[in-house]
Design a protein around this motif. Structure first.
Motif, PDB file in Angstrom:
ATOM      1  N   LEU A 131      28.228  35.523  35.112  1.00 41.26           N
ATOM      2  CA  LEU A 131      27.834  36.930  35.045  1.00 41.26           C
ATOM      3  C   LEU A 131      27.825  37.624  36.406  1.00 41.26           C
ATOM      4  O   LEU A 131      28.333  38.751  36.521  1.00 41.26           O
ATOM      5  CB  LEU A 131      26.464  37.062  34.373  1.00 41.26           C
ATOM      6  N   ALA A 147      29.899  40.955  37.215  1.00 43.21           N
ATOM      7  CA  ALA A 147      29.188  42.182  37.587  1.00 43.21           C
ATOM      8  C   ALA A 147      29.593  42.698  38.959  1.00 43.21           C
ATOM      9  O   ALA A 147      29.360  43.871  39.270  1.00 43.21           O
ATOM     10  CB  ALA A 147      27.681  41.939  37.543  1.00 43.21           C
ATOM     11  N   TRP A 169      30.925  44.112  29.184  1.00 38.14           N
ATOM     12  CA  TRP A 169      30.613  44.722  30.483  1.00 38.14           C
ATOM     13  C   TRP A 169      31.453  45.978  30.721  1.00 38.14           C
ATOM     14  O   TRP A 169      30.925  47.040  31.085  1.00 38.14           O
ATOM     15  CB  TRP A 169      30.846  43.703  31.593  1.00 38.14           C
TER      16      TRP A 169
END
Length: 201
Positions: free
Chosen positions: A15, A19, A159
């Motif tokens: 993640l 990100a 995302w």
């Protein structure tokens, strides 16, 4: 098959990498700002396809060859850096946006997102350094890698989709020529910076 706990652990580990702003997000901002939500899909599909390319290369052992050969790795790294810098320069020199921008071909957007991911050696490194930590030797490796790649693809899709909605919420501001011009310049700067970083690291 990969245990659900291992899949969850992999997603937690990957993640922060997803990100971190990169070429995919820069392209998403550029194209959604210019053409609306319909431009998000080819960016997402191109990014996800590139992810599966890295997964396939990891299964075939080609990525391992590149990562263990300093010459091959340097070639991939510099090729990716050159592509990002070239894409950034091309974006910077693109005509200023108009009130009614001409639609950009979907396959062109898809190809740019695909190449931005495929030519990123750090994306390949995920499947050579991070993925092996969540594999079980006595189970078929291709199925395990495909499972983890699919989990990562879903996470990336969520995302980028979330970012798409955030961008669209500011539609009035984003549709002004001044903001589009600023977004184009910012996207160009990000792509060039990513290319330079890839070349020197």
């Amino acid at each position: 098959m990969v245990h659900p706990v291992a899949v969850a652990g992999f997603l937690v580990a990957v993640l922060p990498l997803i990100a971190t702003p990169g070429a995919s997000l820069a392209l998403l901002v550029q194209y959604v700002t210019d053409g609306g939500r319909r431009r998000a899909l080819p960016v997402v599909l191109g990014t996800v396809t590139g992810l599966y390319v890295h997964a396939a290369l990891a299964v075939a052992g080609l990525s391992a060859l590149v990562m263990h050969s300093s010459v091959a790795f340097t070639v991939v790294r510099l090729t990716g850096a050159a592509y990002l810098i070239g894409l950034g320069v091309w974006t910077w020199r693109a005509p200023a946006p108009r009130r009614r921008p001409r639609p950009r071909r979907t396959d062109s957007v898809y190809a740019q997102a695909l190449l931005a991911n495929v030519l990123n050696p750090k994306a390949a490194a995920i499947y050579l350094t991070l993925v092996p930590q969540f594999l079980t030797p006595h189970d078929p490796l291709p199925a395990q890698i495909l499972t983890l790649a699919t989990a990562q693809a879903l996470l990336i899709t969520l995302w980028l989709t979330a970012w798409t909605f955030l961008i669209l919420r500011a539609t009035r501001v984003l549709q002004t020529p001044r903001f589009k011009r600023t977004a184009t310049r910012a996207t160009s700067a990000v792509l060039i910076a990513l290319g330079v970083r890839a070349a020197v690291t």
